[in-house]
Motif scaffolding. Structure first.
Motif, mmCIF file in Angstrom:
data_model
loop_
_atom_site.group_PDB
_atom_site.id
_atom_site.type_symbol
_atom_site.label_atom_id
_atom_site.label_comp_id
_atom_site.label_asym_id
_atom_site.label_seq_id
_atom_site.Cartn_x
_atom_site.Cartn_y
_atom_site.Cartn_z
ATOM 1 N N ARG A 192 0.722 -1.758 0.006
ATOM 2 C CA ARG A 192 0.249 0.003 0.046
ATOM 3 C C ARG A 192 0.738 1.156 -0.043
ATOM 4 O O ARG A 192 0.620 2.417 -0.652
ATOM 5 N N PHE A 193 2.157 0.879 0.780
ATOM 6 C CA PHE A 193 3.222 2.573 0.951
ATOM 7 C C PHE A 193 3.148 2.673 -0.262
ATOM 8 O O PHE A 193 4.265 3.303 -1.385
ATOM 9 N N SER A 194 3.746 0.857 -0.833
ATOM 10 C CA SER A 194 4.082 1.547 -2.765
ATOM 11 C C SER A 194 3.567 2.459 -3.649
ATOM 12 O O SER A 194 4.223 2.783 -4.765
ATOM 13 N N ARG A 195 2.282 1.648 -3.745
ATOM 14 C CA ARG A 195 1.159 1.808 -4.706
ATOM 15 C C ARG A 195 1.010 3.373 -3.805
ATOM 16 O O ARG A 195 0.719 4.490 -4.666
ATOM 17 N N ILE A 196 0.696 4.077 -3.362
ATOM 18 C CA ILE A 196 0.995 5.655 -2.628
ATOM 19 C C ILE A 196 1.738 6.002 -3.488
ATOM 20 O O ILE A 196 1.288 7.423 -3.836
ATOM 21 N N HIS A 197 3.259 5.879 -3.507
ATOM 22 C CA HIS A 197 4.167 6.119 -4.176
ATOM 23 C C HIS A 197 4.565 5.888 -5.327
ATOM 24 O O HIS A 197 4.280 7.649 -6.079
ATOM 25 N N GLN A 198 3.962 5.305 -5.929
ATOM 26 C CA GLN A 198 3.987 4.768 -7.459
ATOM 27 C C GLN A 198 2.623 6.207 -7.833
ATOM 28 O O GLN A 198 3.079 6.859 -9.426
ATOM 29 N N GLU A 199 2.056 6.242 -7.278
ATOM 30 C CA GLU A 199 0.627 6.397 -7.753
ATOM 31 C C GLU A 199 0.461 7.865 -7.696
ATOM 32 O O GLU A 199 -0.099 8.413 -8.429
ATOM 33 N N PHE A 200 1.200 8.311 -6.633
ATOM 34 C CA PHE A 200 0.441 10.300 -6.367
ATOM 35 C C PHE A 200 2.365 10.471 -5.746
ATOM 36 O O PHE A 200 2.272 12.102 -5.262
ATOM 37 N N ARG A 209 3.891 12.735 3.532
ATOM 38 C CA ARG A 209 3.119 13.155 4.067
ATOM 39 C C ARG A 209 2.734 12.583 5.017
ATOM 40 O O ARG A 209 3.080 12.123 6.489
ATOM 41 N N ILE A 210 2.063 10.683 5.051
ATOM 42 C CA ILE A 210 1.687 9.607 5.075
ATOM 43 C C ILE A 210 3.628 9.028 6.194
ATOM 44 O O ILE A 210 3.221 8.793 7.182
ATOM 45 N N VAL A 211 3.822 9.116 5.486
ATOM 46 C CA VAL A 211 5.105 8.493 6.321
ATOM 47 C C VAL A 211 5.162 9.692 7.579
ATOM 48 O O VAL A 211 5.638 8.899 8.515
ATOM 49 N N LEU A 212 5.125 10.637 7.042
ATOM 50 C CA LEU A 212 5.397 11.582 8.288
ATOM 51 C C LEU A 212 4.529 11.658 9.321
ATOM 52 O O LEU A 212 4.517 11.893 10.753
ATOM 53 N N LEU A 213 3.146 11.398 9.052
ATOM 54 C CA LEU A 213 2.404 11.224 10.201
ATOM 55 C C LEU A 213 2.348 9.269 10.598
ATOM 56 O O LEU A 213 3.230 9.278 12.124
ATOM 57 N N LEU A 214 2.812 8.297 9.995
ATOM 58 C CA LEU A 214 3.212 7.612 10.142
ATOM 59 C C LEU A 214 4.447 7.859 11.753
ATOM 60 O O LEU A 214 4.645 6.861 12.510
ATOM 61 N N ILE A 215 5.709 8.607 11.088
ATOM 62 C CA ILE A 215 6.561 8.778 12.068
ATOM 63 C C ILE A 215 5.501 9.509 13.297
ATOM 64 O O ILE A 215 6.121 9.243 14.793
ATOM 65 N N GLY A 216 5.063 10.406 13.207
ATOM 66 C CA GLY A 216 4.665 10.754 14.800
ATOM 67 C C GLY A 216 3.620 9.752 15.395
ATOM 68 O O GLY A 216 3.295 10.029 16.005
ATOM 69 N N PHE A 255 -4.264 7.479 4.866
ATOM 70 C CA PHE A 255 -4.162 6.136 4.114
ATOM 71 C C PHE A 255 -4.450 5.770 3.437
ATOM 72 O O PHE A 255 -4.143 4.999 2.730
ATOM 73 N N TRP A 256 -6.313 5.169 4.350
ATOM 74 C CA TRP A 256 -6.760 3.927 3.844
ATOM 75 C C TRP A 256 -7.426 4.776 1.850
ATOM 76 O O TRP A 256 -7.494 3.802 1.138
ATOM 77 N N TRP A 257 -7.042 5.569 2.285
ATOM 78 C CA TRP A 257 -7.589 6.839 0.738
ATOM 79 C C TRP A 257 -7.411 6.376 -0.156
ATOM 80 O O TRP A 257 -6.810 6.599 -1.131
ATOM 81 N N PHE A 258 -5.513 6.707 -0.326
ATOM 82 C CA PHE A 258 -4.636 6.911 -1.296
ATOM 83 C C PHE A 258 -4.060 5.548 -1.374
ATOM 84 O O PHE A 258 -3.955 5.282 -2.494
ATOM 85 N N SER A 259 -4.331 4.311 -0.496
ATOM 86 C CA SER A 259 -3.850 3.182 -1.279
ATOM 87 C C SER A 259 -4.998 2.537 -1.635
ATOM 88 O O SER A 259 -4.361 1.143 -2.066
ATOM 89 N N ASP A 260 -6.007 2.562 -2.010
ATOM 90 C CA ASP A 260 -7.154 2.080 -1.682
ATOM 91 C C ASP A 260 -6.583 1.827 -3.344
ATOM 92 O O ASP A 260 -7.683 2.907 -4.381
ATOM 93 N N PRO A 261 -7.037 0.488 -4.095
ATOM 94 C CA PRO A 261 -6.346 0.292 -5.529
ATOM 95 C C PRO A 261 -7.794 0.939 -6.324
ATOM 96 O O PRO A 261 -7.766 1.565 -8.018
ATOM 97 N N SER A 262 -9.469 1.425 -6.114
ATOM 98 C CA SER A 262 -10.389 2.009 -6.711
ATOM 99 C C SER A 262 -9.694 2.840 -6.600
ATOM 100 O O SER A 262 -10.616 3.633 -7.338
#
Length: 128
Positions: free
Chosen positions: A4-12, A19-26, A112-119
């Motif tokens: 899912r992280f890979s998809r976010i990076h490739q698609e967006f 931004r999502i990784v920074l939230l995860l670090i938080g 995370f869930w919105w950006f990583s969803d395949p749809s």
């Protein structure tokens, strides 16, 4: 999860994935701060419950993201209130950290869930 992280990076792209990784670090840092600074497990509990709730509601998040778009500006407003006014209102620092933690987990779940969803696919303005 890595897919899912890979998809976010490739698609967006890098901005959204960073931004999502920074939230995860938080989400890792706030429980550590809660434990070290206040000997409190509340931030850790908030992160665990928030992530589980996000996972359970992941389909709802994707289906209703447009209706939930108010949550992101509201989260930023909550950060501002907590950081700038919370001290003046006499809100204990542990409570401020807990509010920041809950807000961070909500924003992470939505993003995370919105950006990583395949749809969900990126719309390219430049015709690519």
């Amino acid at each position: 999860m890595i897919n899912r992280f890979s998809r976010i990076h490739q698609e967006f792209g890098i901005k959204v994935s960073a931004r999502i990784v920074l939230l995860l670090i938080g989400l890792v840092a706030t429980p550590v701060i809660g434990w070290v600074a206040f000997s409190s497990l509340w931030p850790a509990l908030a992160v665990v419950l928030g992530l589980v709730l996000g996972w359970v509601l992941r389909r709802t998040i994707v289906d209703r993201f447009e209706a939930l778009s108010w949550a992101l500006p509201a989260a930023l407003f909550a950060y501002g209130i907590v950081l700038f006014i919370g001290e003046r209102l006499g809100l204990p620092r542990e409570a401020q950290l807990l509010i920041i933690t809950v807000t961070t987990v909500i924003v992470f779940d939505l993003q995370f869930w919105w950006f990583s969803d395949p749809s969900i696919v990126a719309t390219r303005q430049d015709g690519q």
